[in-house]
Design an enzyme around this catalytic site. Structure first.
Site, PDB file in Angstrom:
ATOM      1  N   SER A   8     101.238  17.827  34.756  1.00 25.21           N
ATOM      2  CA  SER A   8     100.608  17.575  35.650  1.00 25.21           C
ATOM      3  C   SER A   8      98.848  16.722  34.971  1.00 25.21           C
ATOM      4  CB  SER A   8      99.735  19.155  35.098  1.00 25.21           C
ATOM      5  OG  SER A   8      98.558  18.704  35.428  1.00 25.21           O
ATOM      6  N   HIS A  33     102.976  18.077  38.854  1.00 24.69           N
ATOM      7  CA  HIS A  33     102.888  19.556  38.649  1.00 24.69           C
ATOM      8  C   HIS A  33     100.732  18.700  39.312  1.00 24.69           C
ATOM      9  CE1 HIS A  33     101.972  23.357  37.675  1.00 24.69           C
ATOM     10  NE2 HIS A  33     101.325  23.157  37.530  1.00 24.69           N
ATOM     11  N   ASP A  35      96.884  20.625  40.491  1.00 25.16           N
ATOM     12  CA  ASP A  35      96.731  21.816  40.193  1.00 25.16           C
ATOM     13  C   ASP A  35      95.435  22.105  40.581  1.00 25.16           C
ATOM     14  OD1 ASP A  35      98.176  23.390  38.019  1.00 25.16           O
ATOM     15  OD2 ASP A  35      97.347  21.275  36.528  1.00 25.16           O
ATOM     16  N   MET A  37      92.871  23.535  42.352  1.00 23.99           N
ATOM     17  CA  MET A  37      91.318  25.148  42.288  1.00 23.99           C
ATOM     18  C   MET A  37      90.102  25.113  42.987  1.00 23.99           C
ATOM     19  SD  MET A  37      91.221  24.046  37.995  1.00 23.99           S
ATOM     20  CE  MET A  37      93.015  24.255  37.019  1.00 23.99           C
ATOM     21  N   HIS A  66     100.235  23.874  42.233  1.00 23.04           N
ATOM     22  CA  HIS A  66     100.201  24.389  41.680  1.00 23.04           C
ATOM     23  C   HIS A  66      98.464  25.550  42.153  1.00 23.04           C
ATOM     24  CE1 HIS A  66      98.830  27.464  37.715  1.00 23.04           C
ATOM     25  NE2 HIS A  66      99.238  28.059  38.790  1.00 23.04           N
ATOM     26  N   MET A  68      95.435  27.598  42.237  1.00 25.63           N
ATOM     27  CA  MET A  68      94.881  28.641  41.545  1.00 25.63           C
ATOM     28  C   MET A  68      93.825  28.622  42.415  1.00 25.63           C
ATOM     29  SD  MET A  68      95.143  27.298  38.008  1.00 25.63           S
ATOM     30  CE  MET A  68      95.619  25.257  38.303  1.00 25.63           C
ATOM     31  N   MET A 137     102.333  31.754  32.708  1.00 24.95           N
ATOM     32  CA  MET A 137     101.811  30.292  32.990  1.00 24.95           C
ATOM     33  C   MET A 137     100.866  31.355  31.307  1.00 24.95           C
ATOM     34  SD  MET A 137      99.485  29.231  34.867  1.00 24.95           S
ATOM     35  CE  MET A 137      98.664  28.689  33.801  1.00 24.95           C
ATOM     36  N   ASP A 171     103.928  26.947  31.835  1.00 26.53           N
ATOM     37  CA  ASP A 171     102.486  25.944  31.905  1.00 26.53           C
ATOM     38  C   ASP A 171     101.311  26.336  31.280  1.00 26.53           C
ATOM     39  OD1 ASP A 171     100.047  24.428  33.674  1.00 26.53           O
ATOM     40  OD2 ASP A 171     100.730  25.389  35.350  1.00 26.53           O
ATOM     41  N   GLY A 173      98.898  25.055  27.313  1.00 26.88           N
ATOM     42  CA  GLY A 173      99.347  24.688  26.220  1.00 26.88           C
ATOM     43  C   GLY A 173     100.856  23.745  25.527  1.00 26.88           C
ATOM     44  N   SER A 194      97.369  18.159  28.992  1.00 26.48           N
ATOM     45  CA  SER A 194      96.844  17.344  28.005  1.00 26.48           C
ATOM     46  C   SER A 194      97.258  16.730  27.047  1.00 26.48           C
ATOM     47  CB  SER A 194      96.032  17.950  27.331  1.00 26.48           C
ATOM     48  OG  SER A 194      96.329  19.379  26.599  1.00 26.48           O
TER      49      SER A 194
HETATM   50  C1  DX5 Z   1      95.568  25.279  33.766  1.00 27.36           C
HETATM   51  C2  DX5 Z   1      97.167  24.242  34.739  1.00 27.36           C
HETATM   52  C3  DX5 Z   1      97.832  23.743  34.082  1.00 27.36           C
HETATM   53  C4  DX5 Z   1      97.110  22.877  32.698  1.00 27.36           C
HETATM   54  C5  DX5 Z   1      97.831  22.597  31.937  1.00 27.36           C
HETATM   55  O1  DX5 Z   1      95.262  25.676  34.786  1.00 27.36           O
HETATM   56  O2  DX5 Z   1      97.710  25.266  35.700  1.00 27.36           O
HETATM   57  O3  DX5 Z   1      99.089  23.169  34.859  1.00 27.36           O
HETATM   58  O4  DX5 Z   1      96.695  21.159  33.641  1.00 27.36           O
HETATM   59  O5  DX5 Z   1      96.407  21.909  30.846  1.00 27.36           O
HETATM   60  P1  DX5 Z   1      97.615  21.793  29.076  1.00 27.36           P
HETATM   61  O6  DX5 Z   1      99.231  21.562  29.549  1.00 27.36           O
HETATM   62  O7  DX5 Z   1      96.754  21.117  28.804  1.00 27.36           O
HETATM   63  O8  DX5 Z   1      97.374  23.025  29.015  1.00 27.36           O
HETATM   64 ZN    ZN Z   2      99.606  24.589  36.552  1.00 30.57          ZN
END
Ligand code: DX5
Ligand code: ZN
Length: 218
Positions: A8, A33, A35, A37, A66, A68, A137, A171, A173, A194
């Site tokens: 991501s 990926h 994200d 939001m 993705h 959100m 998630m 997705d 951690g 991350s």
């Molecule tokens: C969080 C996103 C993830 C995010 C994950 O809401 O949907 O895709 O990038 O980030 P890490 O891999 O750092 O948990």
């Molecule tokens: Zn995501």
């Protein structure tokens, strides 16, 4: 089943997103990926279809988007036109989930349905026929860099049992150790934000590839 690595760009430098996509294009990963939001379903606002369209020409890899966001049905055409290959929406925002998944497919994209840590696996069971992918998630959505919630692995096992031929994506951690656990539980797509951008993406993804290969071989 070969594990799909979907880094991501959420944890990349937002002033240099093009460089991040180019780095992923050159690295050993499968999907990119993205994200999205909206500041409402989740507090942060990231980027929308216009930014995704601007990144599209930098990579041939599938764009795994993705959403959100609330009212995802209003954005289907915009993301299709932006060049997205797979569009995932959240079950929590969508009273007409079955219909919206069908609309995504009708537009020519693969359809995914995501569930938060607080949402039971049963929320996706009756829409599996209209989805190609279930995103479980493993953190509460909104931010990168959170800790993997091990309790969500049971849902990965459950969804895999119900849907042997769907993509099951995790997705949140995800790093070397948690990717292994997710693959062992039945996931075939791992998102890593991350983890990927806290070092050299190509090196990080090579280490992740080794870990998931070992897990799927065991
Ligand atoms: C969080 C996103 C993830 C995010 C994950 O809401 O949907 O895709 O990038 O980030 P890490 O891999 O750092 O948990
Ligand atoms: Zn995501």
């Amino acid at each position: 089943m070969k594990t799909i690595l979907a880094p991501s760009i959420l944890s990349a430098d937002f002033g240099r997103l093009a460089e991040a996509v180019l780095a992923l294009e050159a690295a050993d990963c499968d999907w990119i990926h993205l994200d999205v939001m909206d500041g409402s379903f989740v507090p942060p606002i990231t980027f929308g279809a216009q930014a995704v369209a601007a990144l599209r020409s930098l990579s041939r890899k599938p764009f795994d988007c993705h959403l959100m966001i609330e009212h995802p049905e209003t954005q289907i055409e915009a993301f299709k036109e932006a060049g997205v290959d797979r569009l995932t929406i959240h079950a929590e925002v969508c009273p007409h989930l079955h219909r919206v998944l069908q609309q995504i497919r009708e537009s020519g994209m693969s359809a995914g349905v995501a569930i938060n840590p607080g949402t039971p696996a049963a929320a996706v069971r009756d829409v599996l026929e209209s989805a190609d992918l279930v995103l479980v998630m493993t953190v509460n959505p909104g931010w990168g860099g959170q800790k993997f919630l091990h309790g969500c692995l049971e849902k990965v096992r459950q969804v895999r049992e119900w849907a042997p031929n769907h993509h099951v994506e995790v997705d949140g951690g995800v790093g070397v150790e948690t990717a292994r656990l997710a693959v062992e539980a039945g996931a075939d797509v791992v998102v890593a934000g991350s983890y990927t951008f806290s070092g050299e993406p190509a090196e990080r993804l090579a280490a992740l590839r080794r870990a998931v290969c070992e897990a799927s071989a065991s």
